[in-house]
Design an enzyme around this catalytic site. Structure first.
Site, PDB file in Angstrom:
ATOM      1  N   ASP A  27      42.595  40.711  34.905  1.00 17.75           N
ATOM      2  CA  ASP A  27      41.605  40.852  35.976  1.00 17.75           C
ATOM      3  C   ASP A  27      42.258  40.652  37.346  1.00 17.75           C
ATOM      4  OD1 ASP A  27      39.080  41.369  36.912  1.00 17.75           O
ATOM      5  OD2 ASP A  27      38.221  39.434  36.348  1.00 17.75           O
ATOM      6  N   ARG A  59      41.474  46.790  36.378  1.00 15.29           N
ATOM      7  CA  ARG A  59      40.667  47.582  37.314  1.00 15.29           C
ATOM      8  C   ARG A  59      41.457  47.828  38.600  1.00 15.29           C
ATOM      9  NH1 ARG A  59      36.398  42.953  39.676  1.00 15.29           N
ATOM     10  NH2 ARG A  59      38.003  41.956  40.926  1.00 15.29           N
ATOM     11  N   GLU A 106      43.289  42.354  43.549  1.00 10.06           N
ATOM     12  CA  GLU A 106      42.869  42.858  44.868  1.00 10.06           C
ATOM     13  C   GLU A 106      42.756  41.763  45.915  1.00 10.06           C
ATOM     14  OE1 GLU A 106      40.877  42.513  42.325  1.00 10.06           O
ATOM     15  OE2 GLU A 106      40.460  44.439  41.394  1.00 10.06           O
ATOM     16  N   ASP A 128      33.472  46.940  37.889  1.00  9.82           N
ATOM     17  CA  ASP A 128      32.183  46.279  37.684  1.00  9.82           C
ATOM     18  C   ASP A 128      31.010  47.156  38.093  1.00  9.82           C
ATOM     19  OD1 ASP A 128      33.800  44.163  37.000  1.00  9.82           O
ATOM     20  OD2 ASP A 128      33.534  43.098  38.884  1.00  9.82           O
TER      21      ASP A 128
END
Lengths: 670, 670
Positions: B394, B445, B397, B462
């Site tokens: 995860d 992601r 960013e 998400d």
């Protein structure tokens, strides 16, 4: 005041103050080219810029009073700045040497703790330091705070605003460094006060001039600016008789309600009926008929000329409404079209503006004959000569920027900001031609540089019917203070606010608070709002009728003092409602306060602008003693004081040593 | 491919195609200086630029392969572009001659009707023409549509997004003019495709290179880009066994529900339990314990190592979760701090990131030793060696841009976009060191240039648990198509979406539609969502259990075909889910369609992405006949066709002449 050549550039200093500085490393001038996108929807603009170039003019060659600016030594000159020194003031006149340049940025030296005031009538912020202010006349927008639900909803109708949106912008400001700056232009501008070491003034054109004035005091600067931009005529005598009641709905309704107000002791100077010119029914509700002629629309007020005479005999004036458009199904449109007095589109047809189920032509005020015609036919013949003694001169912000061609050949993007002043001039010239300057009173929300000379009274526009920070009652104060810095002496607002949208409703409390503020402004005037039936009206409640009546007594009681302020405005351009810093330069607490104002030099007003409170904290400026108007309590300045402030006792104080103290003391017996 | 000197500049053409043009009148290069403001709040950024200069480099002096660029003849050189031609491709390498330059704009020739694809994983638009795309890895934001109420509400928490917000941006695109462009930089960039005659690529630094590749077909371009950025390992064999069930809540809950799923015929390849590493309770609810060590947090899964062995014996894998932070109350934080493996603040202390009631250190992946340590201790020792066969890797960013100092000495603003790839590399190297490449499967992601080489599987982030245009199910398709253009062969999403906020709840219908789309993607994986108790779960309804079971049979039935696509991805970099234009260049209807995709060359999938419908209109590309997967109906391509599409019969078609048509025909009997 002198230009000092320094290594790689120059400075301009006045005594010890650095007013301007340019060096190769810290250039003051930038030019460039951009392509803007401007979309208009009912007075709201969506503006974007694509900036293609921005070149620092690092090289300055000084030749007498001419400064020749280029990107670097040996490069072609792009801009010439000609310096004119006039006593304690100076200006640069600019000449560009590349016709493709349409962006200009000028930097002025700044200090971190500086304060900045002005830029027209700013409704959200009095002290402009720390933010940028796009300067473009437009609808202010509903909400004016992007973090609120109401602005979000309004934005979905393209009607939301932001903190800088205003009907009346002006590229002029006053700095706490005791100078004013003005850019002579009508192009879109954006004044940026966010940088620590410089202010950056952006203009979407090469401006004609940058003007810097200095003053020993802030009042000196206000005096200079008001002398430059023009001073207003004195208020008409009839205004002092009481409040102007905003009533409409036809003869019976309007005058029955007026009589009721009089019977409840409300002092009335005028009745203002927007619908004097007839109605048009659209799916949005009733709108006015924009043909500005009672003769063809007598259904609402069948006996208007006689009624006006009758009112006048009782000492009451009648006021109307007008704006600079002609609906294309009226009597005047074909006349104006035939004469060539309407703006055209690219195909040479009359440019039509959609106002929602009806279209209008734009009277082309860049053609002096068109303005004269509108003055003669509409304002003089149809209004003044029928006895209409004042009016809301609405709009001025809506000149479209695309597909509109004007008589003077100037791009509509450059005339957009000029329009409010042209509209004010049209009104003022008509009044003057009728010999009624200082007798007939029109009021405007739109403005720009020079509107001061023509518009006798500003009106704060369409506040929401609430207590919100960026849209409600409190914004009126900021509007009065900021416009007052630039020589607009007279300001007032719709008592109770105007805009009711998305379930927002005027309460009795809001009206009561607003009317008690308005008693301490040059003109009291009510408005029913955009949805009269859903919002509180002054005559639906006995307590409010009595409160309103008392506040008109307060207003008329203060007329001798108000008249002295009008004399002062006429002589020196000082606004009736003043920022505290104008008289308390030594007190830094006054520099950013936008919740309070001085009513003339001697009286301090701190309107209650929140709901559900019965006490209020006021800052009393330092250096004098103050007297609380309702209790006579004497308080030393330089402190915050919390006092009871129920409805009817707005926080008002006067100087203990005022020459008017006996008059002020009489307030307690009203 | 050649450089052609023309009057006042040069051009680069490939065959007839103009790929680059620079003249004094239409310069292609601009440089300047700006000062950005970047504010971060939990992965959401507020970014503003103050642009101080932007100078067109109008003068080009060509000297062999070097192009010397300056503002004008006789002016100092500001930028050197060195041309490298390599067959049908070329690139410019840039060198700036003024260290203060931190803005660069490069223009490429454009046509009005051109299409543009790529720029990373774009969730709102597949065809980028007509908009600009800031490229900065961040939270995508909730809503991603400023006109919606949900985005307005999310913005009030600083959590709203806009159409261009993405976890995975990349300064690379493919044009319908049969070329790709890539800028080699990790600085903030903004690619602007709004102008008629040029694309403008803005970078907040002087970039290292501009790379242009050409291809005879779009597939050629995908092949070239995937070769450059790196190809992923093949999917592990175990993935083909069925769906990965996202289940958590401790051993009893997780495995009871897994058994129930198996009992209902759901084919299960793995169980993914985020909470393997323990929980932390905050006022927001349960969060994971970011110390990444089951040994110290055994309370949720007391028998995990044995349980994993037991699952493995039944052909089921266990998956976990990890991110690149260490909470400061865990066991690993002090170790990393002691070793100097955490990023520091300006005072030399560990820079802490607030994640809401707990703070974390940032493992400094610019230090290869820190990355190696994290690989060894966390990923290999604590995860892989315990039998964890995959995980959500995860974040990536969140690297702050202020007050964070990294081991390599590079400004965090320049490392921010690089972080996702460093994080992917850390994971991939750990897997490789354990000899488990192509066996252990992590999914991310976040991404940026080069993530292709390291990350074996993208996950679409998400999504909201709804059918909305910019936040719901349909955005997964755009994400797969755009990332696929740049060589990301494997994409998948949380079945049923993730984000439930402001009363937004996952419905049974949404889950059913999502699962039937996921059967036609490389990996099926469910997620309980951020608020499991308030949202529909697959096992709370018998019909959905049966539907899900059937869709896992569809998935496993197609495995032979899927494996052929995996081989193709490995050999050529073609994505498993493909934009239709990759195989139907001759059909302009396919160029901007982002609601449908090809599953390999032979199968067309048009997921139902609206609620309350039972039929659906699909565009069938021209040039082949198609067979409707559920009825066998044969339909000629080049038309829109509306067919029944109840739950369980998603619009899926295959080529009538496919080599796999017998396998595909078997779908009707599942």
């Amino acid at each position: 005041m002198q230009l000092i050549v320094i290594d790689g550039g120059f400075e301009i200093r006045h005594n010890e103050t650095l007013l301007f500085a340019h060096t190769a490393a810290q250039p003051a001038f930038f030019v460039g080219h951009g392509e803007e996108k401007m979309e208009i929807y009912r007075g709201n603009f969506d503006i974007e810029d694509y900036l293609e170039s921005r070149v620092a003019l690092t090289h300055a060659r000084i030749d007498g009073d001419k400064i020749h600016l280029s990107a670097a030594a040996g490069q072609p000159e792009m801009l010439t700045a000609t310096l004119h020194i006039d006593g304690d003031d100076f200006k640069f006149a600019f000449e560009a040497h590349d016709a493709s340049l349409n962006r200009c940025w000028i930097r002025l030296p700044a200090q971190k703790k500086e304060h900045i005031w002005g830029c027209g009538e700013q409704m959200s912020y009095f002290d402009l330091r720390g933010r940028n202010f796009p300067l473009w006349t437009s609808e202010p927008g509903v909400g004016r705070d992007k973090s609120t639900e109401i602005t979000f909803k309004a934005d979905s109708m393209k009607a939301g605003g932001d903190y800088y949106h205003t009907n009346y912008p002006q590229p002029t400001f006053v700095s706490s460094r005791k100078y004013s700056a003005h850019i002579e232009t009508t192009a879109y501008a954006d004044f940026d006060f966010r940088h620590n070491n410089f202010h950056e003034l952006q203009v979407w054109a090469i401006p004609a001039e940058l003007q810097i004035k200095t003053g020993a005091t802030y009042l000196d600067l206000v005096e200079k600016l008001s002398a430059q931009f023009g001073r207003q005529p004195k208020l008409p005598e009839w205004v002092y008789n009481g409040a102007i009641l905003g009533l409409k709905g036809g003869e019976v309704n309007t005058f029955t309600r007026m009589e009721n107000a009089l019977n409840h002791g409300i002092k009335v100077s005028g009745v203002w009926s927007e619908d004097w010119c007839g109605l048009r029914v659209t799916s949005f509700g009733a709108r006015l008929f924009w043909d500005w002629d009672w003769k063809h629309h007598q259904d609402r007020y069948p006996n208007l000329p006689e009624k006006i005479k009758e009112l006048n005999e009782r000492g009451i004036e009648f006021l109307g409404y007008v704006n600079p458009y002609l609906c294309n199904d009226g009597q005047l449109f074909p006349v104006a079209k035939e004469k060539g007095y309407l703006a055209l589109d690219k195909d040479g047809n009359v440019a039509l503006v959609d106002f929602g189920e009806f279209d209008c032509g734009i009277v082309d005020f860049t053609n002096p004959e068109a303005s004269k015609w509108f003055q003669d036919v509409v304002i003089r013949e149809n209004m003044l000569n029928m006895g209409i003694k004042g009016w809301m001169a609405d709009f001025g912000e809506y000149l479209p920027t695309e597909n509109v061609y004007l008589s003077n050949g100037v791009d509509a993007k450059l005339m957009h900001n000029a329009w409010p002043t042209l509209w004010a001039k049209c009104n003022a010239e008509a009044v003057e031609a009728n010999g009624q300057t200082g007798d007939a009173l029109f009021f405007m929300r739109a403005g720009y540089t020079g509107v001061q000379r023509y518009c006798p009274l500003l009106w704060a526009g369409d506040q929401s019917v609430d207590f919100t920070r960026h849209d409600g009652l409190v914004t009126v104060i900021s509007g009065a203070l900021s416009s007052g810095m630039l020589g607009n002496a007279y300001h007032h607002s719709d008592i109770g606010g105007y805009t009711s949208l998305f379930g927002n409703r005027r309460t009795k409390e809001l009206f009561d608070r607003w009317v008690e503020m308005a008693a301490f402004t040059p003109v009291m005037r009510t408005h029913e709002g955009n949805r009269p039936g859903e919002n509180f009206q002054f005559d639906q409640d006995g307590a409010t009728l009595a409160h309103f009546a008392r506040m008109t007594r307060v207003y008329t009681h203060l007329v001798p003092y108000l008249k002295s302020l009008v004399e002062e405005a006429s002589a020196k351009g000082y606004p009736v409602q003043r920022a505290m810093m104008l008289h308390f330069e030594h007190d830094p607490e006054t520099y950013a306060n936008q919740e309070q104002y001085l009513y003339g030099a001697d009286m301090l007003v701190a309107p209650v602008h929140k709901p559900g409170v019965d006490e209020w904290t006021t800052y009393l400026p330092a250096g004098t003693d103050w007297v609380h108007a309702w209790t006579g309590q004497k308080i030393t300045g330089g402190q915050r004081i919390t006092l009871p402030a129920p409805i009817g006792q707005p926080p008002v104080f006067y100087r203990a040593d005022s020459a008017w103290k006996e008059l002020f003391a009489g307030l307690t017996s009203l």
